[in-house]
Design a protein around this motif. Sequence first.
Motif, PDB file in Angstrom:
ATOM      1  N   ILE A   1      -3.791  -6.543   1.603  1.00 45.12           N
ATOM      2  CA  ILE A   1      -3.958  -7.701   0.982  1.00 45.12           C
ATOM      3  C   ILE A   1      -4.819  -7.825  -0.253  1.00 45.12           C
ATOM      4  N   ARG A   2      -6.067  -7.111  -0.298  1.00 45.07           N
ATOM      5  CA  ARG A   2      -6.742  -6.846  -1.644  1.00 45.07           C
ATOM      6  C   ARG A   2      -5.644  -6.495  -2.812  1.00 45.07           C
ATOM      7  N   TYR A   3      -4.599  -5.538  -2.655  1.00 43.57           N
ATOM      8  CA  TYR A   3      -3.789  -4.999  -3.539  1.00 43.57           C
ATOM      9  C   TYR A   3      -2.814  -6.339  -4.116  1.00 43.57           C
ATOM     10  N   VAL A   4      -2.430  -7.153  -3.064  1.00 37.00           N
ATOM     11  CA  VAL A   4      -1.486  -8.027  -3.476  1.00 37.00           C
ATOM     12  C   VAL A   4      -2.211  -8.943  -4.430  1.00 37.00           C
ATOM     13  N   LEU A   5      -3.412  -9.385  -3.953  1.00 42.56           N
ATOM     14  CA  LEU A   5      -4.458 -10.409  -4.725  1.00 42.56           C
ATOM     15  C   LEU A   5      -4.649  -9.700  -6.223  1.00 42.56           C
ATOM     16  N   GLU A   6      -4.986  -8.474  -6.255  1.00 37.50           N
ATOM     17  CA  GLU A   6      -5.235  -8.048  -7.517  1.00 37.50           C
ATOM     18  C   GLU A   6      -4.275  -7.995  -8.617  1.00 37.50           C
ATOM     19  N   GLU A   7      -2.901  -7.770  -7.739  1.00 37.71           N
ATOM     20  CA  GLU A   7      -1.608  -7.866  -8.726  1.00 37.71           C
ATOM     21  C   GLU A   7      -1.587  -9.443  -9.269  1.00 37.71           C
TER      22      GLU A   7
ATOM     23  N   ILE B   1       3.531 -16.642   1.547  1.00 37.57           N
ATOM     24  CA  ILE B   1       3.671 -15.690   0.551  1.00 37.57           C
ATOM     25  C   ILE B   1       3.101 -14.172   0.776  1.00 37.57           C
ATOM     26  N   MET B   2       1.600 -14.389   1.614  1.00 38.79           N
ATOM     27  CA  MET B   2       1.066 -13.110   1.548  1.00 38.79           C
ATOM     28  C   MET B   2       1.746 -12.261   2.727  1.00 38.79           C
ATOM     29  N   SER B   3       1.987 -12.916   3.801  1.00 45.01           N
ATOM     30  CA  SER B   3       2.383 -12.064   4.934  1.00 45.01           C
ATOM     31  C   SER B   3       3.667 -11.505   4.404  1.00 45.01           C
ATOM     32  N   ALA B   4       4.649 -11.995   3.599  1.00 45.42           N
ATOM     33  CA  ALA B   4       5.816 -11.577   3.272  1.00 45.42           C
ATOM     34  C   ALA B   4       5.747 -10.543   1.982  1.00 45.42           C
ATOM     35  N   ALA B   5       4.694 -10.667   1.125  1.00 46.42           N
ATOM     36  CA  ALA B   5       4.302  -9.723   0.380  1.00 46.42           C
ATOM     37  C   ALA B   5       3.914  -8.368   1.340  1.00 46.42           C
ATOM     38  N   LEU B   6       3.132  -8.558   2.339  1.00 46.00           N
ATOM     39  CA  LEU B   6       2.668  -7.426   2.900  1.00 46.00           C
ATOM     40  C   LEU B   6       3.833  -6.627   3.666  1.00 46.00           C
ATOM     41  N   ASP B   7       4.716  -7.711   4.188  1.00 47.38           N
ATOM     42  CA  ASP B   7       5.954  -7.044   4.905  1.00 47.38           C
ATOM     43  C   ASP B   7       6.842  -6.106   4.035  1.00 47.38           C
ATOM     44  N   GLY B   8       6.764  -6.564   2.832  1.00 50.77           N
ATOM     45  CA  GLY B   8       7.943  -6.040   1.749  1.00 50.77           C
ATOM     46  C   GLY B   8       7.115  -4.548   1.238  1.00 50.77           C
ATOM     47  N   MET B   9       5.579  -4.554   1.186  1.00 53.09           N
ATOM     48  CA  MET B   9       5.214  -3.253   1.291  1.00 53.09           C
ATOM     49  C   MET B   9       5.444  -2.272   2.236  1.00 53.09           C
ATOM     50  N   LYS B  10       5.065  -2.850   3.650  1.00 52.20           N
ATOM     51  CA  LYS B  10       5.392  -2.056   4.830  1.00 52.20           C
ATOM     52  C   LYS B  10       6.753  -1.543   4.681  1.00 52.20           C
ATOM     53  N   VAL B  11       7.883  -2.109   4.318  1.00 49.56           N
ATOM     54  CA  VAL B  11       9.175  -1.547   4.412  1.00 49.56           C
ATOM     55  C   VAL B  11       9.301  -0.615   3.498  1.00 49.56           C
ATOM     56  N   ALA B  12       8.830  -0.683   2.193  1.00 45.04           N
ATOM     57  CA  ALA B  12       8.785   0.176   1.081  1.00 45.04           C
ATOM     58  C   ALA B  12       8.150   1.303   1.667  1.00 45.04           C
TER      59      ALA B  12
ATOM     60  N   ASN C   1     -17.836   0.588   3.915  1.00 41.84           N
ATOM     61  CA  ASN C   1     -17.050   1.523   2.733  1.00 41.84           C
ATOM     62  C   ASN C   1     -15.661   0.699   2.975  1.00 41.84           C
ATOM     63  N   ARG C   2     -15.235  -0.169   2.147  1.00 39.98           N
ATOM     64  CA  ARG C   2     -14.220  -0.837   2.235  1.00 39.98           C
ATOM     65  C   ARG C   2     -13.019  -0.056   1.608  1.00 39.98           C
ATOM     66  N   GLY C   3     -11.814  -0.017   2.584  1.00 35.56           N
ATOM     67  CA  GLY C   3     -10.496   0.929   2.189  1.00 35.56           C
ATOM     68  C   GLY C   3     -10.077   0.326   0.850  1.00 35.56           C
ATOM     69  N   LYS C   4      -9.435   1.098  -0.054  1.00 33.92           N
ATOM     70  CA  LYS C   4      -8.602   0.659  -1.151  1.00 33.92           C
ATOM     71  C   LYS C   4      -7.182   1.252  -0.924  1.00 33.92           C
ATOM     72  N   TYR C   5      -6.329   0.229  -1.135  1.00 38.56           N
ATOM     73  CA  TYR C   5      -4.729   0.639  -0.772  1.00 38.56           C
ATOM     74  C   TYR C   5      -4.551   1.844  -1.643  1.00 38.56           C
ATOM     75  N   GLN C   6      -3.791   2.810  -0.911  1.00 41.40           N
ATOM     76  CA  GLN C   6      -3.389   4.076  -1.586  1.00 41.40           C
ATOM     77  C   GLN C   6      -1.853   4.135  -1.393  1.00 41.40           C
ATOM     78  N   LEU C   7      -1.234   4.138  -2.649  1.00 44.71           N
ATOM     79  CA  LEU C   7       0.115   4.407  -2.797  1.00 44.71           C
ATOM     80  C   LEU C   7       0.911   5.426  -1.886  1.00 44.71           C
ATOM     81  N   PRO C   8       1.877   5.315  -1.386  1.00 49.43           N
ATOM     82  CA  PRO C   8       2.544   6.454  -0.563  1.00 49.43           C
ATOM     83  C   PRO C   8       2.607   7.704  -1.383  1.00 49.43           C
ATOM     84  N   GLN C   9       2.066   8.921  -0.673  1.00 54.45           N
ATOM     85  CA  GLN C   9       2.605  10.208  -1.415  1.00 54.45           C
ATOM     86  C   GLN C   9       3.936  10.552  -1.425  1.00 54.45           C
TER      87      GLN C   9
END
Length: 538
Positions: free
Chosen positions: A181-187, A520-531, A81-89
Amino acid sequence: MIEIRNIKLPVTEEANELKKKIAKLLRTNDTFEYEILKRSIDARKKSEILYVYQVGVTFENDKIEKRVLDKVNNNNVMSTNRGKYQLPQYEKEKNLMKHHPLIIGSGPAGLFCALILAKCGCEPIIVERGKCVEERVEVVNNYWNGKALDPECNVQFGEGGAGTFSDGKLNTQVKDKYGRIRYVLEEFVKHGANPEILYDNKPHIGTDVLVGVVSGIRKEIEELGGCFLFDTKLDNIIIENVYGNLCVTKAKLIKNCNETWVDVDKIILAIGHSARDTFSMLYDKEVSMTAKDFAMGVRIEHPQEIIRKAMYGEGKAAEFLPTPPYKLTYNTKSGRGVYSFCMCPGGYVVNASSEDGLTAVNGMSYSGRNGANSNSALIVTVRKEDFGSDSALAGVELQRKLERAVYEQGHGKIVVSKYGDFEKGVATTNLGKVTPQTKGEFVCGNVAACLPDYIKDSIIEAMPSFDKDIPGFYDEDAIISGVESRTSSPVRILRGSDFQSENVAGLYPCGEGAGYAGGIMSAALDGMKVAEAILANN
């Protein structure tokens, strides 16, 4: 979903053979759909090169899936059951931010921080010292064709960040259970990248395609209420004591020599690894930061066909396979690491300078990866004790020292040497069988003379080992270009568990420039974590 791992098929097989193999492994005649989760190449046996697949299989209902699983006894087949990224509430109407979040830099960290904030209704403002990516491409091409360097818009600065003029490589060592990671790739795919990046083991986009992807993400952010300020630089900040805490309260922005002070309570520092003037400003403001280890070296070029033959052999399978990447590592007798970095199959060595009087190089591939040569950085670990100073900016000054030495030889052009001359420490006067493939003019010279001995000697020591892994790599006519100095940030802007600066509230160091990512990927992920951290605290 049923996940199946380690499905092997010859690369010459037709695509429909994969579905047949899945049905055979599951011992089923039921109708199903499948998705490739990962695909890699097993080229250890050159006479039989294989694709190795990991797939997800879905049936019409869970009852059929359970029945299929119950009769399969295979360790490579399992329920998942692969987790799908959920936007913050986030409840926009309860927003406690007095001002729009101010994001400094529109590389992958800044863009994905902005995207998450915008999707949650926060309407960020993105400040970029360079131009939008469409105009940036023209500026960079003009520089490569002989026009003067623009210190504010170049291979390092401008929308998309430094990775825009590389290869768009998306591999990362980051472990991710939240689906980011999947979220960034899908974007990326949504905005024009090849869908194969969703499952390729070493995905890449290519500079030519990445331009459209970046502009597409910008337009999505704008549609969600975000605002981009191009040709605009963060020049200063004001830090005040607010109720006993140091907080950032104002930011000075400069556009076309016109300065504006704006009130802020959140500044995301997604500034990139080459924002040396911004590092200096923050250092003068006593924002907590430290020098960190990184790596420097050179670029090396070989004819693409030599690498292809070494990696794939000469059988029929090689005709079906993409231009091959490689990864090389070596530890010297003195304990330094030497390794390939940012390998560009069928690519170009590019003039990646961003300051007058200094010369740096990088590598770049287009999506087709069909250039005559393949190139990679060969870099050596550089330790803080090599810097010659305890200053947090000592690594920056070491970078500049090497880049200045190259500039003095080439007067702004890329300096190249044959590897044989590099090893001897002498200047190259004429090229051999390998012609440099560059973006920007080159001139023959003595690259070795621009490097400290611990870098030069480490590369020379590693070459025989690399030749064992890739026969033909140790070639006296291979082209060495200098200097590869911008591999990662030489600075870390210290932050706490809440992602804010250790000593200044409201400052959020983010991505590669702040010392928290490496690509690119690790930077994008860090940007998401900061947000996510900003949204969680408001």
